[in-house]
Design a protein around this motif. Sequence first.
Motif, short mmCIF file in Angstrom:
data_model
loop_
_atom_site.label_atom_id
_atom_site.label_comp_id
_atom_site.label_asym_id
_atom_site.label_seq_id
_atom_site.Cartn_x
_atom_site.Cartn_y
_atom_site.Cartn_z
N ILE A 1 0.87 -1.18 0.00
CA ILE A 1 0.00 0.00 0.00
C ILE A 1 0.90 1.23 0.00
O ILE A 1 1.57 1.54 1.01
N ALA A 2 0.93 1.94 -1.13
CA ALA A 2 1.79 3.12 -1.27
C ALA A 2 1.05 4.41 -1.00
O ALA A 2 1.68 5.47 -0.79
N GLY A 3 -0.28 4.40 -0.99
CA GLY A 3 -1.05 5.63 -0.79
C GLY A 3 -2.54 5.35 -0.87
O GLY A 3 -3.00 4.20 -0.98
N LEU A 4 -3.32 6.44 -0.84
CA LEU A 4 -4.78 6.36 -0.91
C LEU A 4 -5.27 7.33 -1.97
O LEU A 4 -4.65 8.35 -2.26
N SER A 5 -6.43 7.03 -2.53
CA SER A 5 -7.08 7.92 -3.50
C SER A 5 -8.59 7.84 -3.29
O SER A 5 -9.09 6.97 -2.55
N ALA A 6 -9.29 8.74 -3.92
CA ALA A 6 -10.75 8.80 -3.77
C ALA A 6 -11.42 8.38 -5.07
O ALA A 6 -11.01 8.80 -6.16
N ALA A 7 -12.45 7.55 -4.96
CA ALA A 7 -13.22 7.12 -6.13
C ALA A 7 -14.25 8.18 -6.47
O ALA A 7 -14.64 9.03 -5.64
N SER A 8 -14.70 8.18 -7.72
CA SER A 8 -15.69 9.17 -8.15
C SER A 8 -17.06 8.90 -7.53
O SER A 8 -17.82 9.82 -7.26
N MET A 9 -17.37 7.61 -7.30
CA MET A 9 -18.65 7.23 -6.72
C MET A 9 -18.40 6.27 -5.56
O MET A 9 -17.46 5.48 -5.59
N PRO A 10 -19.24 6.30 -4.52
CA PRO A 10 -19.07 5.34 -3.42
C PRO A 10 -19.30 3.91 -3.89
O PRO A 10 -20.11 3.66 -4.79
N TYR A 11 -18.63 2.97 -3.29
CA TYR A 11 -18.81 1.56 -3.59
C TYR A 11 -18.93 0.80 -2.27
O TYR A 11 -18.64 1.33 -1.20
N THR A 12 -19.35 -0.44 -2.37
CA THR A 12 -19.66 -1.24 -1.18
C THR A 12 -18.47 -2.10 -0.80
O THR A 12 -17.88 -2.78 -1.64
N VAL A 13 -18.16 -2.08 0.50
CA VAL A 13 -17.15 -2.97 1.08
C VAL A 13 -17.80 -3.63 2.29
O VAL A 13 -17.94 -3.00 3.34
N GLY A 14 -18.24 -4.86 2.12
CA GLY A 14 -18.95 -5.53 3.20
C GLY A 14 -20.26 -4.84 3.49
O GLY A 14 -21.17 -4.78 2.64
N ALA A 15 -20.39 -4.28 4.69
CA ALA A 15 -21.61 -3.58 5.09
C ALA A 15 -21.45 -2.07 5.04
O ALA A 15 -22.34 -1.34 5.52
N LYS A 16 -20.37 -1.57 4.46
CA LYS A 16 -20.10 -0.13 4.44
C LYS A 16 -20.03 0.40 3.02
O LYS A 16 -19.84 -0.35 2.06
N GLN A 17 -20.20 1.71 2.93
CA GLN A 17 -20.02 2.45 1.68
C GLN A 17 -18.82 3.39 1.85
O GLN A 17 -18.70 4.07 2.86
N THR A 18 -17.96 3.42 0.85
CA THR A 18 -16.77 4.26 0.94
C THR A 18 -16.32 4.71 -0.44
O THR A 18 -16.68 4.10 -1.45
N LYS A 19 -15.55 5.77 -0.44
CA LYS A 19 -14.91 6.25 -1.66
C LYS A 19 -13.40 6.03 -1.65
O LYS A 19 -12.73 6.33 -2.64
N LYS A 20 -12.90 5.50 -0.55
CA LYS A 20 -11.46 5.32 -0.43
C LYS A 20 -10.98 4.16 -1.31
O LYS A 20 -11.60 3.10 -1.35
N ARG A 21 -9.85 4.41 -1.97
CA ARG A 21 -9.20 3.38 -2.78
C ARG A 21 -7.74 3.27 -2.37
O ARG A 21 -7.13 4.25 -1.90
N LEU A 22 -7.20 2.07 -2.54
CA LEU A 22 -5.81 1.82 -2.18
C LEU A 22 -4.92 1.95 -3.42
O LEU A 22 -5.22 1.34 -4.46
N VAL A 23 -3.89 2.76 -3.31
CA VAL A 23 -2.89 2.87 -4.38
C VAL A 23 -1.82 1.82 -4.08
O VAL A 23 -1.03 1.96 -3.14
N LEU A 24 -1.80 0.74 -4.87
CA LEU A 24 -0.92 -0.39 -4.62
C LEU A 24 0.27 -0.36 -5.58
O LEU A 24 0.13 0.01 -6.74
N GLU A 25 1.43 -0.77 -5.05
CA GLU A 25 2.65 -0.85 -5.84
C GLU A 25 3.07 -2.31 -5.95
O GLU A 25 3.26 -3.00 -4.94
N ILE A 26 3.20 -2.78 -7.21
CA ILE A 26 3.63 -4.15 -7.48
C ILE A 26 4.90 -4.07 -8.34
O ILE A 26 4.82 -3.76 -9.54
N ALA A 27 6.03 -4.28 -7.72
CA ALA A 27 7.33 -4.27 -8.42
C ALA A 27 7.53 -2.97 -9.20
O ALA A 27 7.89 -2.96 -10.37
N GLY A 28 7.27 -1.84 -8.54
CA GLY A 28 7.52 -0.53 -9.13
C GLY A 28 6.34 0.03 -9.91
O GLY A 28 6.37 1.20 -10.30
#
Length: 381
Positions: free
Chosen positions: A64-91
């Motif tokens: 996990i290299a950082g966070l970003s915001a989605a344009s629309m909320p999406y469902t994660v389990g029982a919650k709604q969020t706009k947070k997204r994970l900025v992931l780094e895979i081998a650069g």
Amino acid sequence: GGYMDAEDEPAPYEDLERIRLTRHRLESWLDEPFFDTVVIGCFVRIGIGTDSHSGDRVYRVAEIAGLSAASMPYTVGAKQTKKRLVLEIAGSRRPFNVSFVSNANFTQDELRRYRRLMEENLLPRKTQRHVDTKLQELKKAKQYVYKEEDVSKMVERNLEEKKVVGSTALRKAELVVLRDAAQEKGDTAEVERIDDILNTIEARAEEEKRNLTSSAVQPSTNVIGIVNINQRNRQMERQTAELVSKAQAGREVKDDLNNPFARRETRPSMYWHVSAPKKEAEPAHELAIDTAAAMAAGSAVHGDGITPKISKLMREPTAEDVLAKAGEDADMPLLVAAHNVDVHVDIVEPKLAGGARAAGPTRAEPQGRSAYAVLGSSYTD
């Protein structure tokens, strides 16, 4: 040369499992005040698609290299969020939704692939210090104690995202408590900020009230569309029911025709015989024998004035008469039927012209035998 500290040495790739975050853990921490700082530098097992040959899900080891915001909320389990994970895979970095994170552990194949990509791209490995530091941060996050500024930020963020559960009065009460605490500390800026939030809540409540009033007066297009759909469905159900009833009626008629024991709908028919109107009894004077007229016509009259009809009635019944009478009264014994004879001898005395009486006896009586012999053999003269 100097010596390298043991904590600065590269950590084994297997130690990345110690600072791996699951999807359930991320979901529970989404709204926590420490989420944006604690998750940075941790690792996740992220799903990137499906293998075209085997059809199995493909996962990669990612940091996990950082966070970003989605344009629309999406469902994660029982919650709604706009947070997204900025992931780094081998650069290579790319944002992913939290919902794509796996709850399972890294596999040996996934760790070997991650190591190969890091070596091919000449990327540095995570040190043992980094792993130990993140592990301590994760332990503290599980025992985190909320501060006043944390609560204030959470309320403000929830208001912006419209995720606060409860009534407007409850939200206002929470903010009033925070404002009083800020006033006691003499934090004027915090008091003004909370007042702005309270004003925003009031304005939003008024807007929602107006929207509810307008929607109650005039139904929305969606409501009208749903009503039309329901009416069309009801009409279709009625038509289907009529077709089914007709088909069932035809099937029942066919079954009745093939079943000799089935009940059939019938209409009663009345059968009766209308007998001819009974003739009125002839007057007694018509039964009288006009002897003079009979003699003039040449009719056969006995010397005593008895006509052939009377003579037939007065004669002794024969065996044929008895059998014929017994056939008429089948329910009566033969011996009784032999004596079942009706004799009518009510005869008016005939008169001649000029008022003279006719010659012969005045009453028709049996000659040589008593009338009792005719009526019954048990009665003799």
